[in-house]
Design a protein around this motif. Structure first.
Motif, mmCIF file in Angstrom:
data_model
loop_
_atom_site.group_PDB
_atom_site.id
_atom_site.type_symbol
_atom_site.label_atom_id
_atom_site.label_comp_id
_atom_site.label_asym_id
_atom_site.label_seq_id
_atom_site.Cartn_x
_atom_site.Cartn_y
_atom_site.Cartn_z
ATOM 1 N N ILE A 287 1.065 -0.833 0.276
ATOM 2 C CA ILE A 287 -0.451 -0.650 0.127
ATOM 3 C C ILE A 287 0.971 1.566 0.269
ATOM 4 N N GLU A 288 1.852 0.983 0.807
ATOM 5 C CA GLU A 288 2.724 2.583 0.489
ATOM 6 C C GLU A 288 2.869 2.194 -0.386
ATOM 7 N N ASP A 289 4.155 1.661 -1.269
ATOM 8 C CA ASP A 289 5.195 1.755 -2.663
ATOM 9 C C ASP A 289 4.116 2.727 -3.443
ATOM 10 N N LEU A 290 2.661 1.872 -2.805
ATOM 11 C CA LEU A 290 1.180 2.040 -4.120
ATOM 12 C C LEU A 290 1.273 3.450 -4.031
ATOM 13 N N ASN A 291 0.887 4.405 -2.951
ATOM 14 C CA ASN A 291 1.007 5.334 -2.963
ATOM 15 C C ASN A 291 1.710 6.293 -2.898
ATOM 16 N N THR A 292 2.736 6.074 -2.774
ATOM 17 C CA THR A 292 4.398 6.732 -3.691
ATOM 18 C C THR A 292 4.066 6.870 -5.057
ATOM 19 N N THR A 293 3.558 5.490 -5.786
ATOM 20 C CA THR A 293 3.630 5.604 -6.922
ATOM 21 C C THR A 293 2.727 6.478 -7.284
ATOM 22 N N ILE A 294 1.702 6.638 -7.060
ATOM 23 C CA ILE A 294 0.392 7.628 -7.154
ATOM 24 C C ILE A 294 0.681 8.935 -6.750
ATOM 25 N N THR A 295 1.174 9.044 -5.754
ATOM 26 C CA THR A 295 1.920 10.758 -5.847
ATOM 27 C C THR A 295 2.739 10.849 -6.925
ATOM 28 N N LYS A 296 3.793 10.568 -7.722
ATOM 29 C CA LYS A 296 4.347 10.966 -8.618
ATOM 30 C C LYS A 296 3.973 10.888 -9.348
ATOM 31 N N GLN A 297 3.230 10.350 -10.267
ATOM 32 C CA GLN A 297 2.079 10.132 -11.051
ATOM 33 C C GLN A 297 1.294 11.679 -10.971
ATOM 34 N N TRP A 298 0.226 12.301 -9.490
ATOM 35 C CA TRP A 298 -0.003 12.945 -9.917
ATOM 36 C C TRP A 298 0.486 13.960 -10.301
ATOM 37 N N ALA A 299 1.839 14.538 -9.617
ATOM 38 C CA ALA A 299 2.982 15.551 -10.084
ATOM 39 C C ALA A 299 3.163 15.509 -11.515
ATOM 40 N N GLU A 300 3.538 14.630 -12.228
ATOM 41 C CA GLU A 300 3.633 14.371 -12.947
ATOM 42 C C GLU A 300 2.280 14.651 -14.368
ATOM 43 N N ILE A 301 1.473 14.287 -13.697
ATOM 44 C CA ILE A 301 0.309 14.896 -14.254
ATOM 45 C C ILE A 301 -0.201 16.883 -14.562
ATOM 46 N N ASP A 302 -0.336 17.091 -13.354
ATOM 47 C CA ASP A 302 -0.342 18.013 -12.680
ATOM 48 C C ASP A 302 0.664 19.051 -13.439
ATOM 49 N N LYS A 303 2.407 18.340 -13.909
ATOM 50 C CA LYS A 303 3.199 19.477 -14.392
ATOM 51 C C LYS A 303 2.622 18.989 -16.345
ATOM 52 N N LEU A 304 2.030 18.049 -16.393
ATOM 53 C CA LEU A 304 1.753 17.921 -18.075
ATOM 54 C C LEU A 304 0.899 19.047 -18.328
ATOM 55 N N GLN A 305 -0.205 19.025 -17.344
ATOM 56 C CA GLN A 305 -0.960 20.038 -17.629
ATOM 57 C C GLN A 305 -0.127 22.011 -17.371
ATOM 58 N N ARG A 306 0.010 21.931 -16.773
ATOM 59 C CA ARG A 306 0.795 23.000 -16.884
ATOM 60 C C ARG A 306 0.850 23.268 -18.103
ATOM 61 N N GLU A 307 1.838 22.668 -18.279
ATOM 62 C CA GLU A 307 2.406 22.045 -19.700
ATOM 63 C C GLU A 307 1.916 22.748 -20.657
ATOM 64 N N ILE A 308 0.546 22.070 -21.196
ATOM 65 C CA ILE A 308 -0.340 22.317 -22.454
ATOM 66 C C ILE A 308 -0.975 23.318 -21.972
ATOM 67 N N ALA A 309 -1.305 23.785 -20.886
ATOM 68 C CA ALA A 309 -1.891 24.938 -21.001
ATOM 69 C C ALA A 309 -1.169 26.255 -21.606
ATOM 70 N N LYS A 310 0.125 25.897 -20.888
ATOM 71 C CA LYS A 310 1.361 27.288 -21.447
ATOM 72 C C LYS A 310 1.141 27.329 -22.980
ATOM 73 N N LEU A 311 1.222 25.633 -23.472
ATOM 74 C CA LEU A 311 0.950 25.971 -24.863
ATOM 75 C C LEU A 311 -0.325 26.234 -25.785
ATOM 76 N N TYR A 312 -1.291 25.576 -25.246
ATOM 77 C CA TYR A 312 -2.847 26.588 -25.356
ATOM 78 C C TYR A 312 -2.940 28.409 -25.730
ATOM 79 N N ALA A 313 -1.772 28.872 -24.481
ATOM 80 C CA ALA A 313 -1.665 29.934 -24.039
ATOM 81 C C ALA A 313 -1.185 30.237 -24.969
#
Length: 71
Positions: free
Chosen positions: A25-51
């Motif tokens: 469970i701890e390993d999965l939580n760590t993985t999910i946290t990293k994935q959400w951080a990456e998703i958030d970063k990618l969403q910000r980059e996409i917003a910049k590209l759209y702008a």
């Protein structure tokens, strides 16, 4: 093997299983946290590209792009 020994063996097996599940469970939580951080970063980059694209479409950006003569 007495009933007491069997009970102790079962308890030990369950404790080991719980420890393994806790680690999983701890390993999965760590993985999910990293994935959400990456998703958030990618969403910000996409917003910049759209702008940037919108700015280019609105004539901003300094460079004037004329349509080729065949349009």
């Amino acid at each position: 093997m007495s009933a007491n020994e069997q009970l102790e063996a079962r308890m030990e097996a369950l404790e080991m299983r719980i420890a393994y599940q806790d680690q999983t469970i701890e390993d999965l939580n760590t993985t999910i946290t990293k994935q959400w951080a990456e998703i958030d970063k990618l969403q910000r980059e996409i917003a910049k590209l759209y702008a940037q694209m919108e700015e280019m479409d609105n004539g901003g950006g300094g460079e004037i792009v004329e349509r080729p003569p065949h349009y």
